[in-house]
Design an enzyme around this catalytic site. Structure first.
Site, PDB file in Angstrom:
ATOM      1  N   TYR A  94     -35.497  66.609  11.650  1.00  0.00           N
ATOM      2  CA  TYR A  94     -36.855  67.141  11.737  1.00  0.00           C
ATOM      3  C   TYR A  94     -37.414  66.597  13.032  1.00  0.00           C
ATOM      4  O   TYR A  94     -37.419  65.394  13.264  1.00  0.00           O
ATOM      5  CB  TYR A  94     -37.580  66.599  10.508  1.00  0.00           C
ATOM      6  CG  TYR A  94     -39.055  66.787  10.328  1.00  0.00           C
ATOM      7  CD1 TYR A  94     -39.961  65.927  10.936  1.00  0.00           C
ATOM      8  CD2 TYR A  94     -39.533  67.753   9.462  1.00  0.00           C
ATOM      9  CE1 TYR A  94     -41.313  66.047  10.702  1.00  0.00           C
ATOM     10  CE2 TYR A  94     -40.890  67.878   9.215  1.00  0.00           C
ATOM     11  CZ  TYR A  94     -41.776  67.023   9.848  1.00  0.00           C
ATOM     12  OH  TYR A  94     -43.121  67.140   9.603  1.00  0.00           O
ATOM     13  N   LYS A 144     -39.306  50.393   0.380  1.00  0.00           N
ATOM     14  CA  LYS A 144     -38.972  51.822   0.283  1.00  0.00           C
ATOM     15  C   LYS A 144     -38.145  52.111  -0.966  1.00  0.00           C
ATOM     16  O   LYS A 144     -38.359  53.122  -1.651  1.00  0.00           O
ATOM     17  CB  LYS A 144     -38.223  52.278   1.539  1.00  0.00           C
ATOM     18  CG  LYS A 144     -39.081  52.283   2.798  1.00  0.00           C
ATOM     19  CD  LYS A 144     -38.384  52.901   3.997  1.00  0.00           C
ATOM     20  CE  LYS A 144     -37.289  52.052   4.567  1.00  0.00           C
ATOM     21  NZ  LYS A 144     -36.765  52.587   5.856  1.00  0.00           N
ATOM     22  N   GLU A 201     -24.793  65.375   8.887  1.00  0.00           N
ATOM     23  CA  GLU A 201     -26.152  65.599   9.384  1.00  0.00           C
ATOM     24  C   GLU A 201     -26.154  66.609  10.519  1.00  0.00           C
ATOM     25  O   GLU A 201     -25.373  66.505  11.468  1.00  0.00           O
ATOM     26  CB  GLU A 201     -26.760  64.279   9.859  1.00  0.00           C
ATOM     27  CG  GLU A 201     -28.191  64.448  10.385  1.00  0.00           C
ATOM     28  CD  GLU A 201     -28.863  63.130  10.628  1.00  0.00           C
ATOM     29  OE1 GLU A 201     -29.012  62.366   9.647  1.00  0.00           O
ATOM     30  OE2 GLU A 201     -29.217  62.846  11.790  1.00  0.00           O
ATOM     31  N   GLY A 226     -40.638  57.658  11.043  1.00  0.00           N
ATOM     32  CA  GLY A 226     -40.539  58.393  12.295  1.00  0.00           C
ATOM     33  C   GLY A 226     -40.819  57.513  13.491  1.00  0.00           C
ATOM     34  O   GLY A 226     -41.472  56.481  13.396  1.00  0.00           O
TER      35      GLY A 226
END
Length: 297
Positions: A53, A173, A21, A112
């Site tokens: 992000y 999810k 990442e 987020g």
């Protein structure tokens, strides 16, 4: 033209797949350094890279710059993170279309964190409230165009009232269409194994990929633990507290992550996702000599 490799397919081979990442640098010099480290990390044969992000979409364009550049440099799939924070459904669709145009094949779909200064997450008008809604949007608006990863929390998400509620959220999810689960970082593998067992018991059948951060000093470990509710094992804390020399602390952190990696492989994980903070020294020392990554062609 061959079809892109499906995200889950990376985790069905004989070797433990790895991924790295990155985050979008703020300067051109930072991008040059990132490129140098990506070249070094590529030698460990990762299956893909991901790029974070920024909060509230603050690094959208830079995230896609990294996605496009790393894709060009490595020829490997690159995933863009995407959050619900501060974006309407229309804006999320626009971002996804641009991400696809610029070469992203996978999305790390996240609700987020609440914006700075806010105690709880609030969706904007016309936006989404939950990670499963973002997964649903991607599947409905871009069918078969993206692989989707979602986040799991071995030590329970800091906003969840209990482990079962957190697990129920994760199941939603996955049921919405996620291909894999990538976990928040952890320092004690037993926390991951308990989480993995709970996922299996809940009927979550997609690959569960542990996330590892090779910390390089105790202050960093404490700061990150405080941010994401990760427990620092007593032996790791004691070792790092013995000596505040930078080289010593780097070695302790890297050695701990290497021991974690070996133990995870021995316990049958399908892959490992490394949070490398745009650096390569710790990852290179940690992975040296281990049989990880994609098989050589």
């Amino acid at each position: 033209m061959s079809s892109p490799i499906k995200l889950a397919d990376h985790f069905h081979g004989e070797r433990c797949a790895i991924s790295f990442e990155l985050f979008p640098p703020k300067t051109e010099a930072g991008m040059k350094l990132l490129e140098t480290n990506v070249e070094r990390l590529k030698a460990f044969e990762p299956s893909f890279f991901t790029c974070t992000y920024g909060a509230g979409g603050s690094t959208q364009s830079r995230t896609l710059d990294v996605v496009e550049r790393v894709r060009q440099m490595t020829g490997l799939p690159v995933a863009s993170h995407l959050t619900c924070v501060g974006s309407t459904v229309a804006e999320l669709r626009d971002y996804l279309a641009e991400a696809r145009r610029r070469g992203a094949e996978y999305i790390v779909a996240l609700r987020g964190d609440p914006p700075k200064g806010s105690e709880s997450f609030q969706a904007v008008e016309g936006g989404l409230r939950y990670g499963n809604e973002l997964v649903e949007l991607i599947r409905e608006s871009f069918p078969d165009q993206f692989g989707i990863a979602v986040a799991g929390y071995p030590e329970v998400h800091q906003e969840a009232p209990d482990a079962q509620t957190d697990l129920d959220n994760l199941k939603r999810k996955v049921d919405a269409g996620a291909d894999i689960v990538v976990t928040q970082l952890f320092y004690d593998n037993d926390d991951f194994y308990r989480f993995r067992d709970a996922c299996v018991a809940a009927g979550i059948e997609v690959p569960i990929v542990p996330g590892i951060l090779p910390v390089t000093n105790f202050k960093q470990a404490q700061r990150i633990a405080g941010m994401c509710k990760a427990r620092i094992p007593d032996d790791m804390a004691a070792a790092m507290n013995e000596n505040d020399d930078a080289d010593y602390q780097f070695k302790v952190g890297v050695d701990h992550a290497r021991v974690q990696t070996i133990d995870l492989i021995e316990n049958g994980v399908p892959g490992i996702h490394y949070y490398v903070l745009n650096k390569s020294d710790a990852a290179a020392q940690m992975l040296d000599g281990l049989s990880l990554g994609a098989p050589s062609s």
